[in-house]
Motif scaffolding. Structure first.
Motif, PDB file in Angstrom:
ATOM      1  N   ASP A  10       0.838  -1.193   0.000  1.00  0.00           N
ATOM      2  CA  ASP A  10       0.000   0.000   0.000  1.00  0.00           C
ATOM      3  C   ASP A  10       0.880   1.251   0.000  1.00  0.00           C
ATOM      4  N   SER A  11       0.464   2.304   0.663  1.00  0.00           N
ATOM      5  CA  SER A  11       1.220   3.555   0.634  1.00  0.00           C
ATOM      6  C   SER A  11       2.597   3.434   1.279  1.00  0.00           C
ATOM      7  N   GLU A  14       5.316   3.277  -1.322  1.00  0.00           N
ATOM      8  CA  GLU A  14       5.240   4.315  -2.355  1.00  0.00           C
ATOM      9  C   GLU A  14       6.607   4.897  -2.687  1.00  0.00           C
ATOM     10  N   LYS A  40       2.501  -0.799  -6.480  1.00  0.00           N
ATOM     11  CA  LYS A  40       2.067  -0.018  -5.323  1.00  0.00           C
ATOM     12  C   LYS A  40       0.597   0.374  -5.460  1.00  0.00           C
ATOM     13  N   PRO A  42      -1.346   2.855  -3.212  1.00  0.00           N
ATOM     14  CA  PRO A  42      -1.532   3.804  -2.107  1.00  0.00           C
ATOM     15  C   PRO A  42      -3.009   4.052  -1.827  1.00  0.00           C
ATOM     16  N   ASP A  74      -2.697   1.369   5.420  1.00  0.00           N
ATOM     17  CA  ASP A  74      -3.940   1.947   4.921  1.00  0.00           C
ATOM     18  C   ASP A  74      -5.175   1.223   5.426  1.00  0.00           C
TER      19      ASP A  74
END
Length: 261
Positions: A10-11, A14, A40, A42, A74
């Motif tokens: 997830d983020s 990033e 990725k 995010p 997240d």
């Protein structure tokens, strides 16, 4: 073939392929003998990423040698505008296991080459004192993060994969490893994670002659390099000898772009 290392997350992932990111450091540590590939998502919860895994796996091309999975932030980081409920830890474990299961149903990879990474810890004082975080109304329960870490370890054990506890790794020098906003990794944090991952990854044989043997057998090496060039000049691939290709992926565009080198 170069060792292909796929990062899914997830983020938290990033920044993995930015100049100081842990994915970029992995490439540097392996002296161009690995391709680090990033997928990725995010803002996506683990449940949402799970739903995309079959599509991600089918569009990878060659099978990765290692898969690094990093999810959880997240699922529990919320703002004033984000009204989604925080994911229950037991549901998080269920979705995380299903995410990997969906991927391995499409890709033939041994379980010990799957590296489960727990969500990054936060620096509570910096997180709560950051003006941007306060303005956005960001909130995160550290107890939930701890439970996610336990659940990630459980999934890794059930899969027979490897596990990295980022809290244990980064808490040793939290001030140095976490950035000013209290939530993102600093350069030192990315370095610490990369060094830990280096310990867990075993490179396959590189198709390129090693630098210390260059010139010892000129004709043979020239032939090997020519073969490598023909391999990387296939459709949608841009690369030069001794330089690895890095893929970028946007979950919002749904397209894969290969980096120019």
């Amino acid at each position: 073939m170069l060792t292909r290392i796929l990062i899914i997350g997830d983020s938290e992932v990033e920044a993995a392929l930015k100049i100081y990111g842990f994915g970029t450091i992995l490439n540097d540590r392996f002296n161009g003998e690995a391709d680090v590939i990033l997928r990725k998502f995010p803002g996506y919860t683990t449940e949402w990423i799970k739903l995309l895994m079959s599509c991600v796996a089918r569009n990878l091309g060659d099978t990765p040698d290692y898969v690094i999975v990093l999810c959880g932030r997240d699922d529990c980081l919320r703002s004033n505008k984000d009204k989604r409920p925080v994911t229950d830890p037991d549901k998080f474990r269920k979705h995380l296991y299903s995410l990997v299961d969906k991927f391995t149903n499409e890709v033939d990879i041994s379980s010990e080459r799957i590296i489960m990474v727990s969500p990054f810890p936060i620096h509570t004082m910096r997180f709560e004192g950051d003006e941007g975080n306060v303005f956005d109304g960001l909130s995160m329960d550290t107890n939930t993060l701890k439970k996610y870490t336990e659940k990630t370890k459980e999934v890794a054990k059930r899969l027979g994969g490897q596990f990295v506890d980022t809290s244990a790794l980064l808490d040793r020098a939290l001030d140095a490893n976490i950035g000013r906003n209290g939530i993102k990794l600093s350069k030192d944090g990315h370095l610490a994670l990369a060094e830990k991952l280096v310990e867990l990854i075993e490179l396959t044989d590189s198709p390129f002659p090693s630098y210390d043997k260059i010139g010892q057998d000129y004709e043979k090496q020239l032939d090997e390099i020519s073969k490598c060039m023909s391999m990387v000049q296939e459709e949608n691939i841009s690369a030069y000898t001794y330089v690895s290709t890095v893929d970028q992926y946007s979950a919002y565009l749904g397209k894969t772009y290969r980096g120019k080198v």
